[in-house]
Design a protein around this motif. Structure first.
Motif, PDB file in Angstrom:
ATOM      1  N   SER A 172       7.493   8.429  -7.749  1.00 17.21           N
ATOM      2  CA  SER A 172       8.773   8.547  -8.442  1.00 17.21           C
ATOM      3  C   SER A 172       9.692   7.411  -8.031  1.00 17.21           C
ATOM      4  O   SER A 172       9.556   6.865  -6.921  1.00 17.21           O
ATOM      5  CB  SER A 172       9.450   9.882  -8.119  1.00 17.21           C
ATOM      6  OG  SER A 172       9.919   9.886  -6.777  1.00 17.21           O
ATOM      7  N   PRO A 173      10.636   7.038  -8.895  1.00 16.46           N
ATOM      8  CA  PRO A 173      11.616   6.013  -8.536  1.00 16.46           C
ATOM      9  C   PRO A 173      12.422   6.393  -7.298  1.00 16.46           C
ATOM     10  O   PRO A 173      12.838   5.530  -6.530  1.00 16.46           O
ATOM     11  CB  PRO A 173      12.498   5.912  -9.776  1.00 16.46           C
ATOM     12  CG  PRO A 173      11.648   6.406 -10.896  1.00 16.46           C
ATOM     13  CD  PRO A 173      10.798   7.475 -10.293  1.00 16.46           C
ATOM     14  N   GLY A 174      12.631   7.696  -7.097  1.00 16.05           N
ATOM     15  CA  GLY A 174      13.403   8.137  -5.938  1.00 16.05           C
ATOM     16  C   GLY A 174      12.742   7.777  -4.628  1.00 16.05           C
ATOM     17  O   GLY A 174      13.413   7.428  -3.655  1.00 16.05           O
ATOM     18  N   GLN A 175      11.423   7.854  -4.581  1.00 20.98           N
ATOM     19  CA  GLN A 175      10.705   7.477  -3.359  1.00 20.98           C
ATOM     20  C   GLN A 175      10.874   5.989  -3.079  1.00 20.98           C
ATOM     21  O   GLN A 175      11.073   5.586  -1.922  1.00 20.98           O
ATOM     22  CB  GLN A 175       9.227   7.822  -3.498  1.00 20.98           C
ATOM     23  CG  GLN A 175       8.925   9.305  -3.470  1.00 20.98           C
ATOM     24  CD  GLN A 175       7.454   9.577  -3.702  1.00 20.98           C
ATOM     25  OE1 GLN A 175       6.923   9.309  -4.775  1.00 20.98           O
ATOM     26  NE2 GLN A 175       6.788  10.100  -2.684  1.00 20.98           N
ATOM     27  N   PHE A 176      10.783   5.190  -4.122  1.00 23.42           N
ATOM     28  CA  PHE A 176      10.965   3.749  -3.934  1.00 23.42           C
ATOM     29  C   PHE A 176      12.396   3.444  -3.502  1.00 23.42           C
ATOM     30  O   PHE A 176      12.624   2.614  -2.623  1.00 23.42           O
ATOM     31  CB  PHE A 176      10.629   3.001  -5.219  1.00 23.42           C
ATOM     32  CG  PHE A 176      10.808   1.513  -5.114  1.00 23.42           C
ATOM     33  CD1 PHE A 176       9.944   0.742  -4.348  1.00 23.42           C
ATOM     34  CD2 PHE A 176      11.854   0.869  -5.765  1.00 23.42           C
ATOM     35  CE1 PHE A 176      10.115  -0.630  -4.239  1.00 23.42           C
ATOM     36  CE2 PHE A 176      12.031  -0.496  -5.666  1.00 23.42           C
ATOM     37  CZ  PHE A 176      11.157  -1.243  -4.900  1.00 23.42           C
ATOM     38  N   ARG A 177      13.353   4.127  -4.113  1.00 22.70           N
ATOM     39  CA  ARG A 177      14.759   3.904  -3.740  1.00 22.70           C
ATOM     40  C   ARG A 177      14.982   4.250  -2.275  1.00 22.70           C
ATOM     41  O   ARG A 177      15.686   3.534  -1.551  1.00 22.70           O
ATOM     42  CB  ARG A 177      15.667   4.740  -4.638  1.00 22.70           C
ATOM     43  CG  ARG A 177      17.151   4.472  -4.424  1.00 22.70           C
ATOM     44  CD  ARG A 177      18.021   5.303  -5.356  1.00 22.70           C
ATOM     45  NE  ARG A 177      17.773   4.957  -6.753  1.00 22.70           N
ATOM     46  CZ  ARG A 177      17.180   5.751  -7.632  1.00 22.70           C
ATOM     47  NH1 ARG A 177      16.735   6.948  -7.250  1.00 22.70           N
ATOM     48  NH2 ARG A 177      17.010   5.360  -8.880  1.00 22.70           N
ATOM     49  N   ALA A 178      14.380   5.337  -1.823  1.00 23.14           N
ATOM     50  CA  ALA A 178      14.534   5.728  -0.421  1.00 23.14           C
ATOM     51  C   ALA A 178      13.878   4.712   0.507  1.00 23.14           C
ATOM     52  O   ALA A 178      14.408   4.384   1.576  1.00 23.14           O
ATOM     53  CB  ALA A 178      13.931   7.114  -0.197  1.00 23.14           C
TER      54      ALA A 178
ATOM     55  N   GLY B 299       0.817  -1.197   0.000  1.00 22.86           N
ATOM     56  CA  GLY B 299       0.000   0.000   0.000  1.00 22.86           C
ATOM     57  C   GLY B 299       0.856   1.254   0.000  1.00 22.86           C
ATOM     58  O   GLY B 299       0.579   2.219  -0.731  1.00 22.86           O
ATOM     59  N   GLU B 300       1.912   1.245   0.812  1.00 27.70           N
ATOM     60  CA  GLU B 300       2.813   2.393   0.840  1.00 27.70           C
ATOM     61  C   GLU B 300       3.564   2.507  -0.482  1.00 27.70           C
ATOM     62  O   GLU B 300       3.702   3.606  -1.036  1.00 27.70           O
ATOM     63  CB  GLU B 300       3.800   2.265   1.997  1.00 27.70           C
ATOM     64  CG  GLU B 300       4.742   3.466   2.119  1.00 27.70           C
ATOM     65  CD  GLU B 300       5.637   3.396   3.358  1.00 27.70           C
ATOM     66  OE1 GLU B 300       6.528   4.251   3.466  1.00 27.70           O
ATOM     67  OE2 GLU B 300       5.429   2.510   4.208  1.00 27.70           O
ATOM     68  N   ILE B 301       4.025   1.384  -1.005  1.00 23.66           N
ATOM     69  CA  ILE B 301       4.777   1.400  -2.261  1.00 23.66           C
ATOM     70  C   ILE B 301       3.916   1.937  -3.404  1.00 23.66           C
ATOM     71  O   ILE B 301       4.392   2.715  -4.249  1.00 23.66           O
ATOM     72  CB  ILE B 301       5.301  -0.013  -2.580  1.00 23.66           C
ATOM     73  CG1 ILE B 301       6.397  -0.411  -1.569  1.00 23.66           C
ATOM     74  CG2 ILE B 301       5.855  -0.087  -4.006  1.00 23.66           C
ATOM     75  CD1 ILE B 301       6.849  -1.846  -1.680  1.00 23.66           C
ATOM     76  N   GLU B 302       2.657   1.552  -3.437  1.00 18.97           N
ATOM     77  CA  GLU B 302       1.773   2.001  -4.511  1.00 18.97           C
ATOM     78  C   GLU B 302       1.502   3.503  -4.457  1.00 18.97           C
ATOM     79  O   GLU B 302       1.069   4.094  -5.458  1.00 18.97           O
ATOM     80  CB  GLU B 302       0.455   1.231  -4.457  1.00 18.97           C
ATOM     81  CG  GLU B 302       0.599  -0.219  -4.899  1.00 18.97           C
ATOM     82  CD  GLU B 302      -0.680  -1.011  -4.730  1.00 18.97           C
ATOM     83  OE1 GLU B 302      -0.769  -2.083  -5.327  1.00 18.97           O
ATOM     84  OE2 GLU B 302      -1.588  -0.548  -3.999  1.00 18.97           O
ATOM     85  N   SER B 303       1.770   4.128  -3.317  1.00 18.25           N
ATOM     86  CA  SER B 303       1.558   5.572  -3.202  1.00 18.25           C
ATOM     87  C   SER B 303       2.723   6.378  -3.754  1.00 18.25           C
ATOM     88  O   SER B 303       2.617   7.598  -3.924  1.00 18.25           O
ATOM     89  CB  SER B 303       1.344   5.949  -1.732  1.00 18.25           C
ATOM     90  OG  SER B 303       2.559   5.855  -0.987  1.00 18.25           O
ATOM     91  N   PHE B 304       3.835   5.717  -4.050  1.00 17.82           N
ATOM     92  CA  PHE B 304       5.006   6.439  -4.556  1.00 17.82           C
ATOM     93  C   PHE B 304       4.744   6.950  -5.966  1.00 17.82           C
ATOM     94  O   PHE B 304       4.130   6.266  -6.787  1.00 17.82           O
ATOM     95  CB  PHE B 304       6.239   5.544  -4.562  1.00 17.82           C
ATOM     96  CG  PHE B 304       6.655   5.039  -3.196  1.00 17.82           C
ATOM     97  CD1 PHE B 304       6.343   5.748  -2.049  1.00 17.82           C
ATOM     98  CD2 PHE B 304       7.368   3.851  -3.066  1.00 17.82           C
ATOM     99  CE1 PHE B 304       6.723   5.286  -0.799  1.00 17.82           C
ATOM    100  CE2 PHE B 304       7.756   3.386  -1.818  1.00 17.82           C
ATOM    101  CZ  PHE B 304       7.435   4.102  -0.686  1.00 17.82           C
TER     102      PHE B 304
END
Length: 259
Positions: free
Chosen positions: A74-80, A67-72
């Motif tokens: 940009s790739p940067g948010q996922f990388r963080a 659920g949190e991942i789907e809210s990202f």
């Protein structure tokens, strides 16, 4: 936030319980932040000699919080996000006190990566351990590909990673991924018993033993043996070593103080 991870002290063993049963203990940023703070606090608590990690409800952990991942956006948010998991799991792996994961139900994706960061693993018969990220078009990103390949034969690790198919507890034990298999409902008790035996050891020697195995694997044999020799020479000068020898001669358990 504190509710996502409960901490209880049971006779020198800190039991850390992932506590999001309604989300199958999915690991999100709040869980990572809480785990990091707990590890920092427990690191300096002389009353804690070992850790047990478990999950509330019907599973250890279903993995990272989708659920949190789907809210990202940009790739940067996922990388963080992945960076936060990686840092927390590395902190657990390098923790000076030994840790045991108590797996029931399933440990998948980021949940298995958390269990892999522990020193030892106990799983209930019927539990499933896997990295299903391939089925979502991605891969484990918090150490799963690397720790699996160090704990399992590479071909087995590749099969798990490339197919996304899990191992059951008995197969994981046969391959050395799991240290003990408990009967259904018994993983936590078995993990606490194992952690209790660890907690009875000399703290300095426990921490040194972890370092020797973990760091020595990255050295050539001669360098690793030299590292071992220097480490045990330092331990020889400790009060705990003297207490251990005295306890052996007196045929009693050692009373180690970490000095």
């Amino acid at each position: 936030m504190s509710s996502v991870l409960r901490v209880e002290l049971r006779d020198r063993v800190a039991v850390l319980t992932l506590d999001r049963p309604e989300r199958l203990n999915a690991v999100g940023t709040d869980t990572v932040e809480r785990l990091t703070r707990v590890l920092e606090d427990v690191r300096h608590d002389d009353g804690v000699r070992a850790l047990v990690l478990t999950g509330a409800g019907r599973a250890f952990s279903a993995g990272a919080d989708l659920g949190e991942i789907e809210s990202f956006t940009s790739p940067g948010q996922f990388r963080a996000f992945v960076g936060g998991l990686t840092t927390a799991y590395a902190l657990l792996e390098d923790f000076p006190k030994p840790s045991v994961a108590a797996v029931h139900g399933f440990a998948l994706g980021g949940g298995l990566e958390l269990a892999l960061a522990c020193d030892l693993r106990v799983a209930e018969r019927g539990a499933r351990l896997g990295v299903p990220e391939m089925k979502l078009g991605v891969l484990p990103g918090a150490g799963g590909t690397q720790r699996l390949a160090r704990l399992l034969p590479p071909a087995v690790a590749k099969q798990m990673i490339l197919t996304g198919e899990p191992l059951d507890a008995d197969r994981a034990w046969q391959l050395g991924l799991v240290n003990e298999v408990a009967e259904p409902g018994g993983a936590l008790a078995a993990a606490e018993a194992l952690a209790g035996r660890l907690a009875a050891g000399a703290p300095l020697a426990l921490a040194a033993g972890k370092r020797l195995v973990d760091h020595g694997l990255g050295m050539d044999l001669d360098a690793a043996v030299a590292y071992e020799r220097e480490t045990v020479s330092v331990l020889f000068c400790t009060e705990d070593r003297a207490e251990g020898l005295k306890a052996f001669r007196e045929r009693r358990p050692g009373e180690f103080r970490g000095v």
